[in-house]
Design a protein around this motif. Structure first.
Motif, PDB file in Angstrom:
ATOM      1  N   MET A 155       0.845  -1.245  -0.199  1.00 54.86           N
ATOM      2  CA  MET A 155      -0.076  -0.070  -0.044  1.00 54.86           C
ATOM      3  C   MET A 155       0.906   1.117  -0.055  1.00 54.86           C
ATOM      4  O   MET A 155       1.976   1.271   0.240  1.00 54.86           O
ATOM      5  N   SER A 156       0.309   2.400  -0.371  1.00 54.50           N
ATOM      6  CA  SER A 156       0.875   3.536  -0.338  1.00 54.50           C
ATOM      7  C   SER A 156       1.408   4.002   1.072  1.00 54.50           C
ATOM      8  O   SER A 156       0.879   3.816   2.018  1.00 54.50           O
ATOM      9  N   ALA A 161       3.992   1.261  -4.345  1.00 56.56           N
ATOM     10  CA  ALA A 161       2.630   0.945  -3.946  1.00 56.56           C
ATOM     11  C   ALA A 161       1.834   0.050  -5.094  1.00 56.56           C
ATOM     12  O   ALA A 161       2.119   0.412  -6.316  1.00 56.56           O
ATOM     13  N   GLY A 162       1.125  -0.856  -4.889  1.00 55.28           N
ATOM     14  CA  GLY A 162       0.389  -1.699  -5.625  1.00 55.28           C
ATOM     15  C   GLY A 162       1.270  -3.015  -6.086  1.00 55.28           C
ATOM     16  O   GLY A 162       0.554  -3.875  -6.838  1.00 55.28           O
ATOM     17  N   GLN A 163       2.487  -3.140  -5.969  1.00 51.89           N
ATOM     18  CA  GLN A 163       3.076  -4.334  -5.992  1.00 51.89           C
ATOM     19  C   GLN A 163       2.850  -5.380  -5.210  1.00 51.89           C
ATOM     20  O   GLN A 163       2.572  -5.293  -3.851  1.00 51.89           O
ATOM     21  N   ALA A 208      13.679 -11.659  -4.751  1.00 46.27           N
ATOM     22  CA  ALA A 208      14.834 -11.012  -5.499  1.00 46.27           C
ATOM     23  C   ALA A 208      14.757  -9.530  -5.632  1.00 46.27           C
ATOM     24  O   ALA A 208      14.819  -9.109  -6.722  1.00 46.27           O
ATOM     25  N   LEU A 209      14.466  -9.043  -4.553  1.00 49.37           N
ATOM     26  CA  LEU A 209      14.546  -7.438  -4.436  1.00 49.37           C
ATOM     27  C   LEU A 209      15.989  -7.153  -4.009  1.00 49.37           C
ATOM     28  O   LEU A 209      16.439  -7.203  -3.199  1.00 49.37           O
TER      29      LEU A 209
END
Length: 116
Positions: A64-65, A102-104, A94-95
Motif C-alpha cells: 500500500m502507499s 505501491a500496488g506491487q 529477488a528485491l
C-alpha cells in the motif's frame, strides 16, 4: 703464508623489454582466466531470468502507499526481528535495494503468512 682474497664479480639482474613482456603476460594470465570464469559463471545467473518465487506458490500481500519492507515485516511478524523478516522477503522476491512500490504484489514466506 699470505692469503689471497678472491672476489667474485657481482652482477645485477637486468631484464630486457622482451623479458618484461613475458613477466607481465605470466602475471596477467591467471587474472584473465579468473575474470573469464567469473563472467561466464555470472552470466548463467542472468540468463536464467529468475524473477523470484513462482507465482501462486507463496502467500502474497499488496504493498500500500507508504508501506516499506520494514513496516510490512513488523505487521506480519511482530514478535520476530524485522531485519530477519525483511531479509527473507527480499531474498524470496529477488528485491535488490529493498524498495517496494505501491500496488506491487510481493510473496511472503509461509512462516509469516497472515492467518485467513
Amino acid at each position: 703464508m699470505t692469503s689471497i682474497a678472491i672476489s667474485t664479480p657481482t652482477t645485477r639482474l637486468r631484464i630486457t623489454p622482451r623479458g618484461r613482456r613475458a613477466v607481465t603476460f605470466l602475471v596477467s594470465l591467471p587474472l584473465a582466466v579468473a575474470l573469464g570464469v567469473a563472467v561466464v559463471g555470472g552470466g548463467a545467473a542472468l540468463a536464467s531470468n529468475d524473477a523470484g518465487a513462482p507465482a501462486g506458490s507463496f502467500p502474497e500481500v499488496t504493498v500500500m502507499s507508504g508501506d516499506t519492507l520494514w513496516s510490512i515485516a513488523e505487521e506480519l511478524a511482530p514478535a520476530a526481528d524485522p531485519r530477519d523478516v525483511v531479509a527473507k522477503i527480499s531474498r524470496l522476491n529477488a528485491l535488490s535495494g529493498g524498495s517496494v512500490a505501491a500496488g506491487q504484489r510481493i510473496a511472503i514466506p509461509v512462516e509469516y503468512a497472515p492467518a485467513n
